[in-house]
Design an enzyme around this catalytic site. Structure first.
Site, PDB file in Angstrom:
ATOM      1  N   GLU A 127     -13.133   6.152  13.289  1.00 58.03           N
ATOM      2  CA  GLU A 127     -13.538   4.760  13.119  1.00 58.03           C
ATOM      3  C   GLU A 127     -12.321   3.923  12.724  1.00 58.03           C
ATOM      4  OE1 GLU A 127     -16.699   4.599  10.243  1.00 58.03           O
ATOM      5  OE2 GLU A 127     -17.615   6.443  11.002  1.00 58.03           O
ATOM      6  N   ARG A 133     -17.783  -2.761  -4.625  1.00 54.57           N
ATOM      7  CA  ARG A 133     -17.527  -1.373  -5.000  1.00 54.57           C
ATOM      8  C   ARG A 133     -17.176  -1.257  -6.478  1.00 54.57           C
ATOM      9  NH1 ARG A 133     -12.739   2.462  -2.667  1.00 54.57           N
ATOM     10  NH2 ARG A 133     -11.493   1.136  -4.024  1.00 54.57           N
ATOM     11  N   LYS A 153     -10.205   1.479  10.538  1.00 58.25           N
ATOM     12  CA  LYS A 153     -10.178   1.217   9.094  1.00 58.25           C
ATOM     13  C   LYS A 153     -10.081  -0.294   8.877  1.00 58.25           C
ATOM     14  CE  LYS A 153      -7.931   2.653   4.793  1.00 58.25           C
ATOM     15  NZ  LYS A 153      -7.718   1.317   4.239  1.00 58.25           N
ATOM     16  N   LYS A 207      -2.932   5.996   8.056  1.00 60.54           N
ATOM     17  CA  LYS A 207      -2.395   4.649   7.867  1.00 60.54           C
ATOM     18  C   LYS A 207      -1.362   4.347   8.952  1.00 60.54           C
ATOM     19  CE  LYS A 207      -3.406   2.472   4.717  1.00 60.54           C
ATOM     20  NZ  LYS A 207      -3.109   2.479   3.286  1.00 60.54           N
ATOM     21  N   ASP A 225      -9.752  -3.781   7.093  1.00 59.10           N
ATOM     22  CA  ASP A 225      -9.037  -4.248   5.900  1.00 59.10           C
ATOM     23  C   ASP A 225      -9.841  -5.367   5.250  1.00 59.10           C
ATOM     24  OD1 ASP A 225      -7.123  -4.392   3.982  1.00 59.10           O
ATOM     25  OD2 ASP A 225      -5.630  -5.428   5.193  1.00 59.10           O
ATOM     26  N   CYS A 254      20.081 -23.818 -13.914  1.00 63.11           N
ATOM     27  CA  CYS A 254      20.518 -24.639 -15.048  1.00 63.11           C
ATOM     28  C   CYS A 254      21.932 -24.348 -15.515  1.00 63.11           C
ATOM     29  CB  CYS A 254      19.552 -24.467 -16.225  1.00 63.11           C
ATOM     30  SG  CYS A 254      19.598 -22.815 -16.969  1.00 63.11           S
ATOM     31  N   CYS A 286      22.814 -18.894 -14.425  1.00 64.95           N
ATOM     32  CA  CYS A 286      21.577 -19.271 -13.749  1.00 64.95           C
ATOM     33  C   CYS A 286      21.860 -20.345 -12.703  1.00 64.95           C
ATOM     34  CB  CYS A 286      20.568 -19.785 -14.777  1.00 64.95           C
ATOM     35  SG  CYS A 286      19.073 -20.480 -14.057  1.00 64.95           S
ATOM     36  N   ASP A 328       0.833  -1.203   0.000  1.00 66.49           N
ATOM     37  CA  ASP A 328       0.000   0.000   0.000  1.00 66.49           C
ATOM     38  C   ASP A 328       0.867   1.253   0.000  1.00 66.49           C
ATOM     39  OD1 ASP A 328      -2.186  -1.624   0.058  1.00 66.49           O
ATOM     40  OD2 ASP A 328      -2.712  -1.242   2.149  1.00 66.49           O
ATOM     41  N   CYS A 386      17.407 -15.644 -17.040  1.00 73.78           N
ATOM     42  CA  CYS A 386      17.876 -16.852 -17.710  1.00 73.78           C
ATOM     43  C   CYS A 386      16.949 -17.056 -18.896  1.00 73.78           C
ATOM     44  CB  CYS A 386      17.822 -18.059 -16.776  1.00 73.78           C
ATOM     45  SG  CYS A 386      18.097 -19.631 -17.629  1.00 73.78           S
TER      46      CYS A 386
END
Length: 729
Positions: free
Chosen positions: A136, A159, A138, A344, A140, A445, A442, A53, A460
């Site tokens: 209030e 929504r 919040k 937040k 989630d 491999c 890599c 967020d 890779c």
């Protein structure tokens, strides 16, 4: 979301918000809009967030700052002008009584105080008559709108994009705390008793923590992937095709808003919450009316201190002007009310020791550094690793193996390394440690690792890399590639586990009907005991194996464009594959072409040409292609060199198909439009010529209307297909 599966990796990493990338303001604004729309789609439509967020908010704020400095860059489709959210075509669309807005965020107390001071001034607050606020928690969860007529529930909708949501009425009816009929004490507070009135209330659907734990235990026992967090679990549960699944998921609600306050005999948010409770709705008990910034701070601090004791997730506090007259006076911006803000919570941080930076090879070839550290409890759970994303992030955070580091959960969900602790002797010890660098080969491999010009990701690109095998094998069999019905994720994963396939050529020269029939796909699962039963495992069986192998044989004739798309070459989607196949006609001619010739094709360009040419420069890739040739897979384009069967009367036009058509599938209609020279796209933009909208058309229709793109129905489509001509302007 990436347009296609690719051996070369997924979406390109984006620059950090606020970084100077040498771009113009217009270019950066366009880039930020792409980033925000991609992230919003993953969050709202897929219930699978790809960024935190806080990171999303940083990008949004940067875009807002650019548009404030350059108002000419504000467009109707800018993310600053929208609310967020998407409307799935899985459900019928529902238009909300009034728009459902987002809420602006305050990321710290200073920003919260700035908003409080600005709001007090706008409403003429004095020491004798302060502005009252309702605080209030919040929640989630997932936003929901409930419509009642004559006191009875008639519809429930998500929504969505704020204007249009998804009809989830049947699923919502399984949620026990949503009242079907409003209680009499609440109805008495609606003018004329509420009869003859419709009212739309709004709130949040969430999954309690104890239910989330139980659900993930059941998923684990059944071999299903766990949900990342309760919010994702709630969103996925509410949007099920089968209401019985929703009913078994133990969802709950908190209701806190209304679309239109006109029928209500209440004048404040605090009184409105009481009215909701009188009606029988679940209302969060921790809301509080306050009249000073000091009291707002105290509420936020108390909520943060006690959040872990709640049986549901919260990620902040919502502060609202209490008086409805004050709310009406302040009004709205394009995407949020001016009378409300969300504070937040900062993430909880802990210290630990970084023991290793391990490289993880993604299913599409991207190499990702992952920090592994001593286990530590953060936000209620133990974490011991976190992605470092890419080499630039490792260097930016400047973390080195052996450092004491700070970690937190971004958004209280995603583990994240903040950086090293550089106090006292730890600073000199840190400086003495070597910087970490990406390996040149890599780790899965041993093939060389490449970094394309202008990109931060290392990849890779070997078609033989086992770390990428499953995604590549599934993509090859997908509908728009080789269209091998039956080779989905479950069977392919078991074929890999049991060593029956490793690359796409194995479907043709190694897999047999007998070995496929004997492939184990698990054991019987007892839903009562939560155990896998003893006895012989479930196998594919001869009947299904015969059908799948018949599909494998049939796929040999699909042609070059489907093969090119199925190979998952970076940047080569279905349209690019068709351009290449139509121009070169055979794989041999394409492999002999240089980058300049490929780049010269209409719609290709140097970036795609470099990826295509580079793919054929990998020895392992060529070896797989030769095996496909020997197995009889067609590596030529059917009809190459022949005159088009139909006049190309729709050349230069771009169509987007959305919703359900009565007489065609969208693929069938798209193929017929392409046969006349049209381009068919999966997304709506200003360059779209027409949108064909069937039943239950969703967000694409909404976007077309907002951009002024012509919208046609199925009757108009049939006329185009019959005449080969677009409608007259």
């Amino acid at each position: 979301m990436a347009d296609q599966m690719s051996l070369f990796g997924g979406s390109t990493p984006v620059p950090e918000a606020g970084q100077d990338q040498g771009k113009t303001s217009r270019q950066r604004a366009e880039e930020l809009n792409r980033i925000l729309n991609h992230a919003a789609y993953a969050y709202y439509a897929l219930d699978a967030p790809e960024m935190t967020d806080a990171q999303f908010d940083r990008y949004l704020r940067e875009l807002q700052e650019i548009e404030e400095a350059h108002p000419d860059l504000v467009t109707p489709d800018s993310y600053t002008q929208r609310i967020g959210g998407y409307v799935s075509e899985q459900f019928a669309p529902v238009r909300h009584a009034q728009r459902m807005y987002s809420i602006d965020d305050a990321m710290n107390l200073d920003e919260l105080d700035e908003w409080l001071e600005r709001t007090d001034q706008a409403l003429g607050a004095t020491p004798e008559h302060p502005v009252a606020y309702t605080c209030e928690l919040k929640i989630d969860g997932l936003g929901i709108a409930l419509t009642y007529r004559d006191g009875r529930l008639i519809r429930a909708a998500t929504r969505g994009d704020g204007t249009t949501g998804e009809d989830v009425t049947q699923n919502a009816l399984t949620i026990k705390d949503i009242p079907r009929i409003l209680a009499k004490p609440g109805l008495e507070k609606i003018q004329d008793g509420g009869f003859g009135h419709s009212i739309e209330v709004r709130g949040e659907v969430y999954m309690p923590r104890h239910s989330f734990v139980r659900l993930n235990e059941e998923n684990d026992a059944a071999g299903r992937p766990p949900f990342a967090n309760p919010r994702n679990a709630a969103a996925g549960s509410l949007r099920q095709k089968d209401p019985k699944v929703t009913g078994a998921r133990d969802l709950e609600t908190f209701i806190y808003a209304v679309a239109d306050r006109t029928p209500l005999a209440v004048t404040t948010q605090r009184a409105f919450l009481d009215w909701l409770r009188d009606c029988g709705f679940s209302v969060n008990p921790h809301a509080k009316r306050v009249t000073s910034s000091k009291a707002v701070h105290a509420f936020c601090a108390d909520a943060l201190a006690h959040r872990d004791s709640l049986d549901y997730d919260i990620d902040g506090v919502v502060v609202k002007v209490d008086e409805f007259t004050g709310q009406e006076s302040l009004g709205f911006t394009a995407r949020a009310p001016r009378w409300s803000i969300a504070f937040k919570f900062p993430p909880e941080e802990k210290r630990t020791v970084l023991r290793e930076i391990r490289v993880q090879v993604g299913r599409t070839g991207v190499l990702t550094p992952v920090a592994e550290f001593d286990p530590v409890v953060v936000a209620g759970s133990t974490i011991a690793r976190a992605t470092l994303h890419n080499i630039d992030e490792v260097h930016r955070r400047d973390v080195r193996v052996g450092d004491t580091i700070v970690v937190h959960k971004a958004g209280d969900v995603i583990p994240e390394v903040v950086g090293p602790v550089l106090e006292g002797d730890m600073a000199s010890e840190h400086a003495a440690r070597p910087e970490w660098e990406m390996p040149s080969v890599c780790p899965s491999c041993g093939s060389p690792v490449i970094q394309e010009e202008g990109e931060v990701a290392y990849r890779c690109v070997s078609i033989d890399c086992p770390a990428q095998a499953q995604e590549r094998l599934i993509h090859w069999a997908s509908r728009n590639a080789m269209d091998i019905d039956g080779l989905g994720e479950e069977i392919v994963s078991h074929l890999l586990e049991q060593g029956l396939v490793r690359d796409v050529a194995d479907y043709y020269d190694r897999l047999t009907e007998e070995s496929l029939a004997a492939t184990a796909t698990g054991r019987v699962y007892d839903t009562t005991t939560k155990d896998h039963l003893e006895g012989d495992p479930i196998v594919v069986g001869p009947t299904i194996a015969k059908k799948i192998m018949a599909q494998v044989e049939e796929s040999k004739t699909r042609g070059l464009s489907r093969v090119l798309f199925g190979l998952g070459i970076r940047h080569v989607g279905a349209n690019v594959a068709q351009v290449l196949a139509k121009h070169f006609g055979s794989l041999d001619r394409l492999m002999l072409a240089d980058e300049e010739e490929i780049a010269g094709l209409d719609g290709i360009g140097p970036k795609i040409a470099h990826a295509v040419h580079g793919f054929f420069g990998i020895e392992e890739n060529v070896a797989v292609l030769e095996r496909l040739r020997k197995a009889g897979v067609m590596l030529e384009q059917p009809g190459f060199g022949e005159e088009p069967e139909q006049p190309q009367t729709l050349t230069g036009l771009t169509f987007v198909l959305t919703g359900t058509l009565e007489h065609y599938t969208r693929d069938e209609a798209g193929s017929r439009l392409k046969a006349m020279g049209a381009k068919v796209s999966g997304s709506v933009s200003k360059r779209t010529s027409y949108v064909i909208a069937g039943a239950a058309a969703g967000s694409k229709l909404t976007k077309a209307q907002s951009l002024g793109v012509p919208v046609l129905d199925e009757a108009a489509l049939e006329k185009i297909l019959a005449t080969g001509q677009p409608p007259e302007a």
